[in-house]
Design a protein around this motif. Structure first.
Motif, PDB file in Angstrom:
ATOM      1  N   THR A 178       0.803  -1.221   0.000  1.00  0.00           N
ATOM      2  CA  THR A 178       0.000   0.000   0.000  1.00  0.00           C
ATOM      3  C   THR A 178       0.838   1.274   0.000  1.00  0.00           C
ATOM      4  O   THR A 178       0.331   2.362  -0.292  1.00  0.00           O
ATOM      5  N   GLY A 179       2.119   1.158   0.357  1.00  0.00           N
ATOM      6  CA  GLY A 179       2.963   2.331   0.468  1.00  0.00           C
ATOM      7  C   GLY A 179       2.826   3.049   1.796  1.00  0.00           C
ATOM      8  O   GLY A 179       3.432   4.111   2.000  1.00  0.00           O
ATOM      9  N   LEU A 180       2.052   2.480   2.717  1.00  0.00           N
ATOM     10  CA  LEU A 180       1.849   3.088   4.034  1.00  0.00           C
ATOM     11  C   LEU A 180       3.157   3.064   4.821  1.00  0.00           C
ATOM     12  O   LEU A 180       3.749   2.015   5.006  1.00  0.00           O
ATOM     13  N   ARG A 181       3.588   4.239   5.314  1.00  0.00           N
ATOM     14  CA  ARG A 181       4.817   4.337   6.091  1.00  0.00           C
ATOM     15  C   ARG A 181       4.487   4.815   7.493  1.00  0.00           C
ATOM     16  O   ARG A 181       3.558   5.581   7.695  1.00  0.00           O
ATOM     17  N   SER A 182       5.263   4.369   8.457  1.00  0.00           N
ATOM     18  CA  SER A 182       5.069   4.848   9.821  1.00  0.00           C
ATOM     19  C   SER A 182       6.413   4.989  10.502  1.00  0.00           C
ATOM     20  O   SER A 182       7.383   4.300  10.158  1.00  0.00           O
ATOM     21  N   HIS A 183       6.484   5.920  11.473  1.00  0.00           N
ATOM     22  CA  HIS A 183       7.679   6.029  12.306  1.00  0.00           C
ATOM     23  C   HIS A 183       7.256   6.357  13.724  1.00  0.00           C
ATOM     24  O   HIS A 183       6.196   6.947  13.964  1.00  0.00           O
ATOM     25  N   LEU A 184       8.077   5.956  14.664  1.00  0.00           N
ATOM     26  CA  LEU A 184       7.777   6.121  16.077  1.00  0.00           C
ATOM     27  C   LEU A 184       7.861   7.587  16.481  1.00  0.00           C
ATOM     28  O   LEU A 184       8.822   8.287  16.156  1.00  0.00           O
ATOM     29  N   VAL A 185       6.832   8.052  17.201  1.00  0.00           N
ATOM     30  CA  VAL A 185       6.836   9.404  17.753  1.00  0.00           C
ATOM     31  C   VAL A 185       7.596   9.357  19.077  1.00  0.00           C
ATOM     32  O   VAL A 185       7.228   8.603  19.987  1.00  0.00           O
ATOM     33  N   GLN A 186       8.644  10.152  19.173  1.00  0.00           N
ATOM     34  CA  GLN A 186       9.465  10.163  20.377  1.00  0.00           C
ATOM     35  C   GLN A 186       9.465  11.550  21.019  1.00  0.00           C
ATOM     36  O   GLN A 186       9.409  12.551  20.303  1.00  0.00           O
ATOM     37  N   PRO A 187       9.525  11.618  22.351  1.00  0.00           N
ATOM     38  CA  PRO A 187       9.589  10.498  23.301  1.00  0.00           C
ATOM     39  C   PRO A 187       8.221   9.863  23.505  1.00  0.00           C
ATOM     40  O   PRO A 187       7.192  10.521  23.330  1.00  0.00           O
ATOM     41  N   GLU A 188       8.213   8.560  23.855  1.00  0.00           N
ATOM     42  CA  GLU A 188       6.970   7.855  24.090  1.00  0.00           C
ATOM     43  C   GLU A 188       6.471   8.099  25.519  1.00  0.00           C
ATOM     44  O   GLU A 188       7.245   8.433  26.403  1.00  0.00           O
ATOM     45  N   ILE A 189       5.171   7.912  25.739  1.00  0.00           N
ATOM     46  CA  ILE A 189       4.603   8.020  27.080  1.00  0.00           C
ATOM     47  C   ILE A 189       5.138   6.894  27.969  1.00  0.00           C
ATOM     48  O   ILE A 189       5.573   7.113  29.099  1.00  0.00           O
ATOM     49  N   ASP A 190       5.138   5.674  27.438  1.00  0.00           N
ATOM     50  CA  ASP A 190       5.652   4.497  28.154  1.00  0.00           C
ATOM     51  C   ASP A 190       6.300   3.598  27.106  1.00  0.00           C
ATOM     52  O   ASP A 190       5.618   2.769  26.494  1.00  0.00           O
TER      53      ASP A 190
END
Length: 235
Positions: A96-108
């Motif tokens: 699908t071409g869907l990309r994701s990356h982690l949002v930092q800093p994380e809550i936990d």
């Protein structure tokens, strides 16, 4: 963020060329995956559900980070990048071409160390997702817990886990529950028997448990063809 975008981009040359090769290779049953330049493969895992995954590390990445390329009989499905704590740094859906990356800093932050040391780890984090240049955020919250019963699969000693998490989607909240496997020596998770509960209430169950592990110079290492539960797909 810039480093993550670059690390995904340097893998796309491999995947663009592999996409055309794998379709032919699936019928030939002889295709081999070649990691990008500067990367070294260390493991191939054949799983239930007609999937095979290849793992490699790359020069310039921090210690403990690794990449996973997963394929079915139609070729490459997904590319993901995780760290020593098995945080989901970035991923790419190759269909699908869907990309994701982690949002930092994380809550936990997810912590494999905490899971192995205490038997349980909770997590709450978000992924920034981009689909056709329309970004949105998915929020995840849940836990992993060791069940206390080690399992040996193809010579690999794994710890069995139970887990549950929720994630927000544009269509509402969905949940995933089930069991997975974790390798303390490799510091990696592998799939298991899982159930996805959609916002509509529909449930989808699947088994992605590992069956075969192949390391360099072993039979099946970097084989592009999935072997298990493919049914009539290969006929």
């Amino acid at each position: 963020m810039a480093r993550l975008a670059h690390s995904i981009a340097r893998h796309l040359t491999l995947l663009a060329s592999a996409g055309g090769v794998i379709g032919v290779a699936a019928m030939a049953q002889a295709a081999q995956i070649t990691p990008p330049a500067g990367c070294e493969a260390f493991l191939t895992v054949q799983s239930r559900g007609c999937m095979v995954s290849h793992y490699w590390t790359c020069e310039g990445d921090p210690a403990g980070e690794h990449w996973r390329l997963s394929l079915d009989v139609d070729g490459p499905m997904s590319l993901s990048h995780t760290d020593r704590e098995f945080r989901w740094l970035e991923s790419l859906d190759l269909r699908t071409g869907l990309r994701s990356h982690l949002v930092q800093p994380e809550i936990d932050p997810a912590s494999l160390s905490e899971l192995l040391e205490t038997g349980r780890d909770s997590f709450t984090f978000s992924l920034s997702v981009s689909e056709r240049d329309a970004p949105f955020t998915r929020d995840y919250s849940g836990f992993d817990a060791l069940t206390g019963d080690p399992v040996e699969i193809d010579g690999e000693v794994l710890a069995r886990t139970e887990f549950a998490y929720t994630e927000t989607t544009p269509d509402g909240t969905r949940s995933t529950v089930g069991n997975q496997y974790v390798s303390p020596s490799l510091r990696m998770f592998f799939g298991g028997t899982e159930t996805l509960i959609l916002p509509s209430g529909e449930e989808i169950s699947y088994d992605a448990s590992p069956v075969d592990f192949a390391r360099p110079n072993e039979v099946g290492f970097l084989n592009a063809l999935p072997l298990y539960d493919c049914g009539d797909v290969l006929s």
